[in-house]
Design an enzyme around this catalytic site. Structure first.
Site, mmCIF file in Angstrom:
data_model
loop_
_atom_site.group_PDB
_atom_site.id
_atom_site.type_symbol
_atom_site.label_atom_id
_atom_site.label_comp_id
_atom_site.label_asym_id
_atom_site.label_seq_id
_atom_site.Cartn_x
_atom_site.Cartn_y
_atom_site.Cartn_z
ATOM 1 N N SER A 50 -45.855 30.139 -13.662
ATOM 2 C CA SER A 50 -45.922 29.234 -14.813
ATOM 3 C C SER A 50 -45.739 27.790 -14.352
ATOM 4 O O SER A 50 -45.983 26.857 -15.130
ATOM 5 C CB SER A 50 -44.862 29.604 -15.859
ATOM 6 O OG SER A 50 -43.596 29.775 -15.261
ATOM 7 N N ASP A 88 -43.051 34.403 -7.716
ATOM 8 C CA ASP A 88 -44.327 35.020 -8.099
ATOM 9 C C ASP A 88 -45.347 34.934 -6.973
ATOM 10 O O ASP A 88 -45.541 33.853 -6.390
ATOM 11 C CB ASP A 88 -44.922 34.295 -9.311
ATOM 12 C CG ASP A 88 -44.588 34.965 -10.627
ATOM 13 O OD1 ASP A 88 -44.309 36.184 -10.630
ATOM 14 O OD2 ASP A 88 -44.607 34.266 -11.657
ATOM 15 N N GLU A 120 -48.117 40.953 -10.771
ATOM 16 C CA GLU A 120 -48.559 41.493 -12.054
ATOM 17 C C GLU A 120 -49.464 42.705 -11.852
ATOM 18 O O GLU A 120 -50.235 42.759 -10.898
ATOM 19 C CB GLU A 120 -49.336 40.413 -12.833
ATOM 20 C CG GLU A 120 -48.508 39.189 -13.167
ATOM 21 C CD GLU A 120 -49.281 38.132 -13.957
ATOM 22 O OE1 GLU A 120 -50.450 38.376 -14.333
ATOM 23 O OE2 GLU A 120 -48.699 37.056 -14.202
ATOM 24 N N GLU A 187 -43.776 41.532 -20.798
ATOM 25 C CA GLU A 187 -44.064 40.304 -21.551
ATOM 26 C C GLU A 187 -44.821 40.616 -22.834
ATOM 27 O O GLU A 187 -45.851 41.304 -22.819
ATOM 28 C CB GLU A 187 -44.877 39.350 -20.660
ATOM 29 C CG GLU A 187 -45.176 38.025 -21.343
ATOM 30 C CD GLU A 187 -45.630 36.923 -20.392
ATOM 31 O OE1 GLU A 187 -45.585 37.102 -19.152
ATOM 32 O OE2 GLU A 187 -46.031 35.858 -20.893
HETATM 33 O O1 KIV Z 1 -44.494 32.794 -14.390
HETATM 34 C C1 KIV Z 1 -43.595 33.024 -15.204
HETATM 35 O O2 KIV Z 1 -42.898 32.134 -15.700
HETATM 36 C C2 KIV Z 1 -43.383 34.410 -15.610
HETATM 37 C C3 KIV Z 1 -42.432 34.652 -16.734
HETATM 38 C C4 KIV Z 1 -43.099 34.352 -18.015
HETATM 39 C C5 KIV Z 1 -41.878 36.010 -16.704
HETATM 40 O O3 KIV Z 1 -43.971 35.294 -15.079
#
Ligand code: KIV
Length: 269
Positions: A50, A88, A120, A187
């Site tokens: 994000s 991530d 993911e 989510e």
């Molecule tokens: O990238 C992010 O902020 C996320 C959250 C929404 C869990 O994956």
């Protein structure tokens, strides 16, 4: 040793699930904010992709690169003494094959000093999860609304509201656990389904818009602090309204300069 800070680990999160203690997680992308969250006692910081939205201003999470994620993760890691820091894997850095996924995960662990990675997907990423966990890297899964697939879904609406998609999600959650995930993010799914997944799995389930029956909650820090504008999904609780506060402070600063009020006698050498 007196004063020693005990680091939150994946085992701590497992213990918390077993003992009914809810897990707190927030995103962070830079040193200064991460230090505040860590000092405040957050259990997990997610260096989320994000960052693509809230730091870089992209419409989706797709453009952010592995190098950019590593830069954000390095800054966060330097700030954190207590919390677990998960990073991530960005879009395009793991979907090709499990070897590519492993190489990306290792870069994040080695170059940023992260404590684990998140990716993911369900069945299609299980081979990669086995390979990454096989190399000793903790993996957090992510199901439900998976923003890296936004162009497949077409909208950011609630996922798995029909029985068929809910069944697939439950099945994928079990596969992710079997593949070796230490935790799972859910989510934007119905609260009942979130509770069902948390009850079905032994690993902690952390929700964002997945109701209160999961093992913990995560929010994007900029949303929770009210820095983002025009984003008010039902699941979001805003704890501050920093957009307005910062606007007011900036206006006051500009005015003080224009009025020749700043700097005053005490504010100069
Ligand atoms: O990238 C992010 O902020 C996320 C959250 C929404 C869990 O994956």
């Amino acid at each position: 040793m007196a004063g020693e800070i005990k680091r939150v680990t994946t085992h701590t999160l497992q213990w918390m699930k077993q003992h009914g203690e809810k897990i707190s997680m927030l995103t962070a992308y830079d040193f200064s904010m991460a230090r505040i969250l860590d000092d405040a006692g957050i259990d997990v910081i997610l260096v989320g992709d994000s960052a693509s939205n809230v730091m870089a201003g992209h419409e989706t999470t797709l453009p952010i690169t592995l190098d950019q994620m590593i830069y954000h993760a390095q800054s966060v890691i330097r700030a954190c003494q207590r919390c677990l820091v998960i990073v991530d894997l960005p879009f395009g850095s793991y979907q090709g094959n499990s070897k590519e996924a492993l190489i990306s995960a290792i870069r994040i662990m080695k170059e940023a000093g992260a404590h684990g990675i998140k990716l993911e997907g369900g069945e299609e990423v299980c081979e990669s999860i086995k390979r990454i966990t096989g190399a000793g890297v903790p993996v957090m899964g992510h199901l439900g609304l998976t923003p890296q697939s936004i162009y497949k879904f077409g909208t950011y609406t609630v996922r798995a509201t029909d029985e068929e998609e809910a069944e697939i999600l439950l099945h994928n959650a079990s596969l992710l656990q079997a593949a070796g995930c230490f935790a799972l993010v859910l989510e934007k799914i119905p609260a009942k389904l979130g509770g069902d997944v948390a009850a079905q799995l032994k690993i902690p389930v952390i929700g964002i818009g997945a109701g209160g029956h999961v093992d913990g909650q995560v929010l994007v820090m900029h949303d929770m602090l009210g820095i983002t504008k025009n984003f008010s999904p039902r699941f979001l609780r805003r704890y501050m309204n920093l957009y307005e506060d910062i606007t007011e402070a900036t206006k006051k600063y500009i005015k003080d300069i224009k009025d020749k009020d700043f700097p005053n006698e005490q504010e100069q050498y």
